[in-house]
Scaffold this motif. Sequence first.
Motif, PDB file in Angstrom:
ATOM      1  N   SER A   1     -14.822 -19.574 -15.080  1.00 55.86           N
ATOM      2  CA  SER A   1     -16.167 -19.382 -14.548  1.00 55.86           C
ATOM      3  C   SER A   1     -16.364 -20.062 -13.203  1.00 55.86           C
ATOM      4  O   SER A   1     -17.216 -19.657 -12.420  1.00 55.86           O
ATOM      5  CB  SER A   1     -17.204 -19.899 -15.544  1.00 55.86           C
ATOM      6  OG  SER A   1     -16.918 -21.242 -15.916  1.00 55.86           O
ATOM      7  N   ASP A   2     -15.562 -21.107 -12.904  1.00 54.00           N
ATOM      8  CA  ASP A   2     -15.670 -21.774 -11.612  1.00 54.00           C
ATOM      9  C   ASP A   2     -14.380 -22.539 -11.328  1.00 54.00           C
ATOM     10  O   ASP A   2     -13.586 -22.830 -12.238  1.00 54.00           O
ATOM     11  CB  ASP A   2     -16.880 -22.715 -11.566  1.00 54.00           C
ATOM     12  CG  ASP A   2     -16.842 -23.776 -12.658  1.00 54.00           C
ATOM     13  OD1 ASP A   2     -16.105 -24.767 -12.497  1.00 54.00           O
ATOM     14  OD2 ASP A   2     -17.539 -23.609 -13.678  1.00 54.00           O
ATOM     15  N   SER A   3     -14.166 -22.863 -10.065  1.00 50.13           N
ATOM     16  CA  SER A   3     -12.923 -23.514  -9.645  1.00 50.13           C
ATOM     17  C   SER A   3     -12.814 -24.942 -10.168  1.00 50.13           C
ATOM     18  O   SER A   3     -11.708 -25.435 -10.419  1.00 50.13           O
ATOM     19  CB  SER A   3     -12.832 -23.518  -8.114  1.00 50.13           C
ATOM     20  OG  SER A   3     -13.962 -24.167  -7.547  1.00 50.13           O
ATOM     21  N   ILE A   4     -13.963 -25.628 -10.346  1.00 49.61           N
ATOM     22  CA  ILE A   4     -13.932 -27.001 -10.861  1.00 49.61           C
ATOM     23  C   ILE A   4     -13.376 -27.027 -12.283  1.00 49.61           C
ATOM     24  O   ILE A   4     -12.550 -27.881 -12.631  1.00 49.61           O
ATOM     25  CB  ILE A   4     -15.339 -27.624 -10.811  1.00 49.61           C
ATOM     26  CG1 ILE A   4     -15.822 -27.740  -9.361  1.00 49.61           C
ATOM     27  CG2 ILE A   4     -15.351 -28.991 -11.490  1.00 49.61           C
ATOM     28  CD1 ILE A   4     -17.242 -28.264  -9.235  1.00 49.61           C
ATOM     29  N   LEU A   5     -13.812 -26.083 -13.113  1.00 51.85           N
ATOM     30  CA  LEU A   5     -13.321 -26.011 -14.490  1.00 51.85           C
ATOM     31  C   LEU A   5     -11.817 -25.746 -14.516  1.00 51.85           C
ATOM     32  O   LEU A   5     -11.080 -26.329 -15.327  1.00 51.85           O
ATOM     33  CB  LEU A   5     -14.070 -24.912 -15.244  1.00 51.85           C
ATOM     34  CG  LEU A   5     -13.718 -24.731 -16.720  1.00 51.85           C
ATOM     35  CD1 LEU A   5     -14.063 -25.978 -17.513  1.00 51.85           C
ATOM     36  CD2 LEU A   5     -14.431 -23.518 -17.313  1.00 51.85           C
ATOM     37  N   ILE A   6     -11.343 -24.879 -13.619  1.00 58.21           N
ATOM     38  CA  ILE A   6      -9.911 -24.583 -13.554  1.00 58.21           C
ATOM     39  C   ILE A   6      -9.119 -25.823 -13.157  1.00 58.21           C
ATOM     40  O   ILE A   6      -8.066 -26.124 -13.745  1.00 58.21           O
ATOM     41  CB  ILE A   6      -9.650 -23.425 -12.566  1.00 58.21           C
ATOM     42  CG1 ILE A   6     -10.207 -22.118 -13.144  1.00 58.21           C
ATOM     43  CG2 ILE A   6      -8.159 -23.285 -12.277  1.00 58.21           C
ATOM     44  CD1 ILE A   6     -10.044 -20.927 -12.227  1.00 58.21           C
TER      45      ILE A   6
ATOM     46  N   PRO B   1     -13.139 -11.441  -1.167  1.00 56.59           N
ATOM     47  CA  PRO B   1     -14.272 -12.320  -0.837  1.00 56.59           C
ATOM     48  C   PRO B   1     -14.527 -13.312  -1.960  1.00 56.59           C
ATOM     49  O   PRO B   1     -14.206 -13.057  -3.121  1.00 56.59           O
ATOM     50  CB  PRO B   1     -15.443 -11.346  -0.672  1.00 56.59           C
ATOM     51  CG  PRO B   1     -15.069 -10.169  -1.511  1.00 56.59           C
ATOM     52  CD  PRO B   1     -13.575 -10.048  -1.414  1.00 56.59           C
ATOM     53  N   PRO B   2     -15.101 -14.478  -1.640  1.00 54.36           N
ATOM     54  CA  PRO B   2     -15.422 -15.457  -2.689  1.00 54.36           C
ATOM     55  C   PRO B   2     -16.442 -14.906  -3.671  1.00 54.36           C
ATOM     56  O   PRO B   2     -17.306 -14.114  -3.309  1.00 54.36           O
ATOM     57  CB  PRO B   2     -15.979 -16.648  -1.891  1.00 54.36           C
ATOM     58  CG  PRO B   2     -16.430 -16.062  -0.592  1.00 54.36           C
ATOM     59  CD  PRO B   2     -15.500 -14.924  -0.308  1.00 54.36           C
ATOM     60  N   ASN B   3     -16.336 -15.326  -4.912  1.00 60.61           N
ATOM     61  CA  ASN B   3     -17.215 -14.840  -5.978  1.00 60.61           C
ATOM     62  C   ASN B   3     -17.783 -16.031  -6.736  1.00 60.61           C
ATOM     63  O   ASN B   3     -17.032 -16.917  -7.160  1.00 60.61           O
ATOM     64  CB  ASN B   3     -16.431 -13.917  -6.925  1.00 60.61           C
ATOM     65  CG  ASN B   3     -17.330 -13.133  -7.847  1.00 60.61           C
ATOM     66  OD1 ASN B   3     -18.175 -13.694  -8.531  1.00 60.61           O
ATOM     67  ND2 ASN B   3     -17.166 -11.817  -7.866  1.00 60.61           N
ATOM     68  N   ASP B   4     -19.106 -16.048  -6.899  1.00 63.69           N
ATOM     69  CA  ASP B   4     -19.750 -17.157  -7.602  1.00 63.69           C
ATOM     70  C   ASP B   4     -19.629 -17.051  -9.113  1.00 63.69           C
ATOM     71  O   ASP B   4     -19.915 -18.013  -9.828  1.00 63.69           O
ATOM     72  CB  ASP B   4     -21.240 -17.216  -7.225  1.00 63.69           C
ATOM     73  CG  ASP B   4     -21.453 -17.546  -5.746  1.00 63.69           C
ATOM     74  OD1 ASP B   4     -20.560 -18.190  -5.166  1.00 63.69           O
ATOM     75  OD2 ASP B   4     -22.485 -17.140  -5.195  1.00 63.69           O
ATOM     76  N   ASN B   5     -19.217 -15.893  -9.628  1.00 60.33           N
ATOM     77  CA  ASN B   5     -19.191 -15.673 -11.076  1.00 60.33           C
ATOM     78  C   ASN B   5     -17.848 -15.997 -11.718  1.00 60.33           C
ATOM     79  O   ASN B   5     -17.770 -16.139 -12.935  1.00 60.33           O
ATOM     80  CB  ASN B   5     -19.566 -14.226 -11.383  1.00 60.33           C
ATOM     81  CG  ASN B   5     -20.980 -13.899 -10.951  1.00 60.33           C
ATOM     82  OD1 ASN B   5     -21.882 -14.716 -11.108  1.00 60.33           O
ATOM     83  ND2 ASN B   5     -21.182 -12.717 -10.389  1.00 60.33           N
ATOM     84  N   PHE B   6     -16.788 -16.092 -10.939  1.00 59.55           N
ATOM     85  CA  PHE B   6     -15.498 -16.442 -11.517  1.00 59.55           C
ATOM     86  C   PHE B   6     -14.563 -16.968 -10.422  1.00 59.55           C
ATOM     87  O   PHE B   6     -14.783 -16.769  -9.232  1.00 59.55           O
ATOM     88  CB  PHE B   6     -14.863 -15.252 -12.238  1.00 59.55           C
ATOM     89  CG  PHE B   6     -14.220 -14.244 -11.316  1.00 59.55           C
ATOM     90  CD1 PHE B   6     -12.860 -14.296 -11.050  1.00 59.55           C
ATOM     91  CD2 PHE B   6     -14.978 -13.253 -10.724  1.00 59.55           C
ATOM     92  CE1 PHE B   6     -12.270 -13.374 -10.197  1.00 59.55           C
ATOM     93  CE2 PHE B   6     -14.403 -12.323  -9.877  1.00 59.55           C
ATOM     94  CZ  PHE B   6     -13.039 -12.386  -9.612  1.00 59.55           C
ATOM     95  N   ALA B   7     -13.516 -17.653 -10.872  1.00 54.55           N
ATOM     96  CA  ALA B   7     -12.466 -18.143  -9.981  1.00 54.55           C
ATOM     97  C   ALA B   7     -11.148 -17.993 -10.713  1.00 54.55           C
ATOM     98  O   ALA B   7     -11.116 -17.811 -11.937  1.00 54.55           O
ATOM     99  CB  ALA B   7     -12.719 -19.601  -9.607  1.00 54.55           C
TER     100      ALA B   7
END
Length: 265
Positions: free
Chosen positions: A114-119, A96-102
């Motif tokens: 910490s998020d998909s944008i940063l990655i 499931p999607p997680n708001d705390n990490f990607a």
Amino acid sequence: LGMEGLVNAGLMQAGVNLNDVLNLFKGDIAAAFSDFTIEEKPSPYDPTYMQKTPKAKWLVAIPLGSKEAVDKVMNIGIQQQKIRKEGNRYFPIGMPPNDNFAFSVDDKQIIIGSDSILIQQYMSGTGKITMPSALESTVKNKCAAMYVDINKILTAIPSLLVHEPASIAVLEKSKGVFKDMTMTADNYDGTCFKHKWTLRLNDSKENSIVQLYKYAQALVEIGFKKAIDMQPDPIANPSNIPEMSPKANDYKEEGINIDGKIINH
């Protein structure tokens, strides 16, 4: 049977061995932690209550080794229908999607953040973390390095999180003293790894030992003041004043011994 044999025995059930796992990684790792803040938002259990949550941007990148080792290990997950492959990228199935990490996994690296944008910024090379210029030469040719901007972290702690006078005093004093910390590690020389830790203070002109002594002295003074402030005020609370002497009726003479005789009063 050594530890390597035990590990291989467990991995063989999945169709790989210890060498396959070791060849999966190059041995390098990059990690970044930045933009520390305290977020205040309504509690999901009680919207009238504002909860304070620490938040930061963080990223860990692990370069992968040979493509053959990556394919061999990842194919096990694909056969077990836990991973699917699209082009050169791998995606978990049923997570499931997680708001705390990607995270992102391809045939070259594993990236967790910490998020998909940063990655995406990291992968495209547009995400930048500012570091002191002198740090680049310090960490060059090192097998490991770490940099912590202590002053930036202390400055990011808002007053809504620290409200007790003594804690505020300690925080403000710490902001004025500490700057940053750097750790570097040399390559393995055949016997050991050598690490170097450097703590820098804000005032580069004054001796560091003197600054730390003054800082410790200030903490002691803050502690004494807190202890004094916690003492009850005898004027404001007369009931807290201890009795200087017992009541008169607490004394009772049982007698006086005169020439072996007891005379009662």
